[in-house]
Every structure is written in C-alpha cells, then in structure tokens.
Design a protein around this motif. Structure first.
Motif, short mmCIF file in Angstrom:
data_model
loop_
_atom_site.label_atom_id
_atom_site.label_comp_id
_atom_site.label_asym_id
_atom_site.label_seq_id
_atom_site.Cartn_x
_atom_site.Cartn_y
_atom_site.Cartn_z
N SER A 76 0.83 -1.19 0.00
CA SER A 76 0.00 0.00 0.00
C SER A 76 0.88 1.26 0.00
O SER A 76 0.83 2.05 0.92
N ASP A 77 1.67 1.42 -1.05
CA ASP A 77 2.58 2.57 -1.17
C ASP A 77 1.97 3.63 -2.07
O ASP A 77 1.29 3.31 -3.04
N GLU A 78 2.28 4.87 -1.75
CA GLU A 78 1.89 5.98 -2.62
C GLU A 78 2.73 5.88 -3.90
O GLU A 78 3.94 5.65 -3.82
N LEU A 79 2.10 6.04 -5.05
CA LEU A 79 2.83 5.95 -6.33
C LEU A 79 3.71 7.19 -6.52
O LEU A 79 3.24 8.31 -6.46
N ASP A 80 5.02 6.96 -6.68
CA ASP A 80 5.91 8.06 -7.05
C ASP A 80 7.04 7.51 -7.92
O ASP A 80 6.94 6.38 -8.41
N ALA A 81 8.12 8.26 -8.09
CA ALA A 81 9.16 7.86 -9.04
C ALA A 81 9.84 6.55 -8.65
O ALA A 81 10.36 5.83 -9.50
N THR A 82 9.84 6.22 -7.35
CA THR A 82 10.54 5.01 -6.92
C THR A 82 9.62 3.99 -6.24
O THR A 82 10.08 2.91 -5.86
N HIS A 83 8.33 4.31 -6.06
CA HIS A 83 7.41 3.37 -5.42
C HIS A 83 6.19 3.12 -6.30
O HIS A 83 5.66 4.05 -6.92
N SER A 84 5.77 1.87 -6.31
CA SER A 84 4.53 1.53 -7.01
C SER A 84 3.79 0.51 -6.15
O SER A 84 4.42 -0.39 -5.60
N PRO A 85 2.47 0.65 -5.99
CA PRO A 85 1.74 -0.32 -5.17
C PRO A 85 1.78 -1.74 -5.77
O PRO A 85 1.54 -2.71 -5.08
N LEU A 106 12.62 -6.77 -9.17
CA LEU A 106 12.86 -6.82 -10.62
C LEU A 106 12.76 -5.43 -11.24
O LEU A 106 13.54 -5.08 -12.14
N ASP A 107 11.82 -4.64 -10.74
CA ASP A 107 11.61 -3.30 -11.31
C ASP A 107 12.86 -2.44 -11.08
O ASP A 107 13.34 -1.76 -11.98
N ARG A 108 13.37 -2.52 -9.85
CA ARG A 108 14.55 -1.74 -9.48
C ARG A 108 15.76 -2.16 -10.32
O ARG A 108 16.51 -1.32 -10.83
N ILE A 109 15.95 -3.46 -10.47
CA ILE A 109 17.10 -3.95 -11.24
C ILE A 109 16.98 -3.54 -12.71
O ILE A 109 17.96 -3.13 -13.34
N THR A 110 15.75 -3.59 -13.24
CA THR A 110 15.53 -3.17 -14.63
C THR A 110 15.85 -1.68 -14.78
O THR A 110 16.48 -1.25 -15.75
N MET A 111 15.43 -0.89 -13.79
CA MET A 111 15.70 0.55 -13.83
C MET A 111 17.20 0.83 -13.79
O MET A 111 17.71 1.67 -14.53
N LEU A 112 17.92 0.09 -12.94
CA LEU A 112 19.38 0.26 -12.85
C LEU A 112 20.05 -0.13 -14.16
O LEU A 112 20.90 0.58 -14.69
N ILE A 166 16.62 3.83 -16.14
CA ILE A 166 15.26 4.37 -16.10
C ILE A 166 15.08 5.06 -14.74
O ILE A 166 15.35 4.45 -13.70
N GLU A 167 14.64 6.32 -14.74
CA GLU A 167 14.63 7.06 -13.48
C GLU A 167 13.26 7.13 -12.81
O GLU A 167 13.15 7.61 -11.69
N ASP A 168 12.23 6.63 -13.48
CA ASP A 168 10.89 6.71 -12.89
C ASP A 168 10.18 5.37 -13.09
O ASP A 168 9.93 4.94 -14.21
N ILE A 169 9.83 4.72 -11.98
CA ILE A 169 9.22 3.38 -12.03
C ILE A 169 7.88 3.40 -12.78
O ILE A 169 7.49 2.41 -13.40
N ARG A 170 7.21 4.55 -12.76
CA ARG A 170 5.89 4.64 -13.41
C ARG A 170 5.99 4.38 -14.90
O ARG A 170 5.05 3.87 -15.51
N LEU A 171 7.15 4.71 -15.49
CA LEU A 171 7.33 4.47 -16.93
C LEU A 171 7.14 2.99 -17.29
O LEU A 171 6.71 2.65 -18.38
#
Ligand code: PHE
Length: 332
Positions: free
Chosen positions: A190-199, A305-311, A315-320
């Motif tokens: 239950s995280d607020e959606l931002d550049a580094t968090h996604s529910p 997986l999302d973080r590793i893909t971004m690294l 990619i600087e924004d998980i929402r992408l």
C-alpha cells in the motif's frame, strides 16, 4: 414482333433481361407462340405463308438472343475481372511487430542465469493467506509490515502478497530437499505511487535447501549472478541486515556497472548500489515447513525486478514501466 424483340434485345443490360425477353416472345405464353397457336384458325392458303413468316421471325429472335447472350456473358466476365483485379504494384500493409517489455527482457536474463546454475522456476498465488505471507515466515505478530497501512487485505486472513517469500513456504511444504528454485512474480504494497514506489511491483525470490548449505554458497551464487547480469567486473558486498525469516540476514550491494547507449546515472555517491536482500533460512521457518534444521540448512534471497531493470537501463521513474507509453517501450 421481330423488330420490337430486336430493339428490346439491343437495350438489355443483363442476362436476366435477355431471359425475360425470351419468355416474353418465345415462352409458352409468349407473343410469337400466340401467333403460332392462332394458325389453326387460318385458311389452308394462308397457313403456310403465315407459318413460314412465323418460323423466320422465331429463328431471327433466337439468333439475336443467342448472339446477345454470348456478348453479355463476355461483358459480365470482363466486368468481374476488372473488379477483382489486384494491383500488385500497391505497397503492402506491414504488420506491426511487437517486442518484449523491458521487465520481461531482464526477467528472461535472470531466469537464464539461474537455470544455468540448476535452479527451477516455481510460482505461487498473488492472493495469499496471512499465514504464508507472514506467520510461517516468522514475522512477529506486531511487525509493522503487517499494518493495514502497508498491506492490502482482502479479509482478515487473506491479502495481496507483499513479497514472493510465501513461495518459499509453499515449495518447502510441497517438496523434500534438495530444493533449488527461483520464483518471479507480482507483489503489492500500500505505497503511494511516485518515481521510486509503485503499489504493484515485481520480485524474484530464490531458495536453496540441502544438507550442508552455508553462507559461502549464498555469497558464491549471488556474486556469480551479479557478474553475469551486470558484467564480469562487478563486485558484490554483503551488509548485515534483518529479515524475520533469515538468520543471519544481509543486504547485497553491487559496484557500479557500465550501461550501453548514453550511459546510466546510477554511479552516484559511494559507488555501491543495493540490489537485493538475502540470508540463511531461519530454523523456525524450516521447522514450520516440516524440514529438520539439524539435518538441513538453506539460503534465500529476494530482489526487486523493477529496481534492477531501472538500474540496468538507466530508467529514473518506475511509473514508466507500467504506463505502456509506446514512446518509452519502443526504446528497448
Ligand atoms: N522478502 C524480502 C523483502 O521483500 C526479501 C528477501 C527474500 C530477503 C528472501 C531475504 C530472503 O524485502
């Protein structure tokens, strides 16, 4: 009769129109047929004369109809051919070819690396029980991660899994050691959606249980993994950490790695980036799953997986990753 039939034939526009003309003049109730029928009322002198003319008229109409039908057939065929012509010089319609989403590409790479080390893929449900997600994983009754503000509950006992670790429990309950699996899948917090968090996000879990498994096996496995995924020059560092279901526990960092194209911006600060959590499976967890901790030991790890893909791709924004904007997705 002959001239009216002939002019009708000239004007006819279809096979059907020609057939109608034939019926009108030569059919059972046709005009010429009526004349022939009337012959019996004629005198003996008139009959051969009229008969001859009538036969000539019939022959003329039949001949005109025959020619007209042949021409009509040709005309209809030409029309059909013209309408069915394919212009082979027209440019073709190209089918748009899709390709894999960056998350799928990185997951495929991760799977290949672990399959190469003898791991199998295991899956578990996204809708989980509190038991598998927390209790069996040795999470204290009042652990903050159990909070309603952190976890999506469906009922008191059922939730959307907050991690892929419940697959460890399901796997150990289902099968006897040796166990060697990775388990990729969706998780929810239950995280607020931002550049580094996604529910909604993705983890890849790993679990090895056998006789004589040690922390050295964990380090060797993850170090080899990091070198294969990020490049042979990559180094790993284990920092002490805490997870309820592993003891000892560690967070694992990797050194900065090269990115292709215009480069990644992940090498800020210390030169190390955290990529996963890991540790030796807690004896309580083994016991809960019917595995004797005196006989067996194991290690586990879990990565985002999302973080590793971004690294990996800078990619600087998980929402992408989840917006499905074609301009973004087509870059990979
Ligand atoms: N489940 C942990 C998390 O979500 C990661 C982890 C998995 C840590 C396995 C240790 C062992 O943070």
């Amino acid at each position: 009769i002959q001239s009216s039939a002939q002019s009708a034939i000239k004007e006819a526009q279809s096979m059907q129109a020609l057939e109608d003309i034939r019926i009108k003049y030569l059919g059972k109730k046709g005009e010429l047929t009526a004349v022939l029928r009337g012959m019996k009322d004629l005198s003996n002198e008139e009959r051969p004369v009229v008969g001859k003319i009538a036969n000539e008229v019939r022959a003329a109409i039949e001949k005109a109809l025959g020619t007209a039908k042949t021409e009509m057939k040709q005309k209809e065929k030409n029309l059909r051919l013209a309408s069915e012509t394919i212009d082979v010089t027209m440019p073709g319609k190209a089918d748009a070819l899709g390709h894999k989403h960056p998350l799928t590409m990185v997951l495929d790479e991760i799977k290949d690396i672990f399959i190469g080390m003898g791991f199998k893929i295991a899956e578990g449900p996204e809708v989980e029980t509190v038991y598998h997600n927390f209790d069996a994983l040795n999470a204290p009754k009042y652990h903050p991660s159990r909070d309603l503000t952190d976890t999506f509950y469906i009922t008191e006992d059922i939730l959307l899994r907050t991690q892929t670790s419940p697959v460890q429990i399901r796997t150990m309950k289902r099968s006897k050691p040796p166990i060697k699996i990775i388990s990729p899948g969706r998780c929810f917090r239950s995280d607020e959606l931002d550049a580094t968090h996604s529910p909604m996000f993705h983890q890849v879990e790993g679990l090895v249980v056998d006789k004589g498994i040690t922390m050295a096996d964990l380090k060797g496995t993850l170090d080899l993994f990091a070198k294969q995924l990020f490049g042979i020059g990559t180094k790993t560092k284990f920092r002490p950490h805490h997870f309820p279901f592993t003891e000892p526990s560690a967070e694992v960092d990797v050194t900065c790695f090269k990115c292709n194209g215009d480069g990644c911006r992940v090498c800020k600060g210390s030169g190390w980036i955290e990529i996963l959590g890991a540790g030796m499976v807690h004896p309580n967890v083994l016991k809960e799953c019917g595995i004797d901790p005196e006989e067996y030991s194991g290690f586990a790890f879990g990565m985002g997986l999302d973080r590793i893909t971004m690294l990996k791709y800078g990619i600087e924004d998980i929402r992408l990753l989840f917006e499905n904007d074609m301009r973004f997705i087509q870059q990979f």
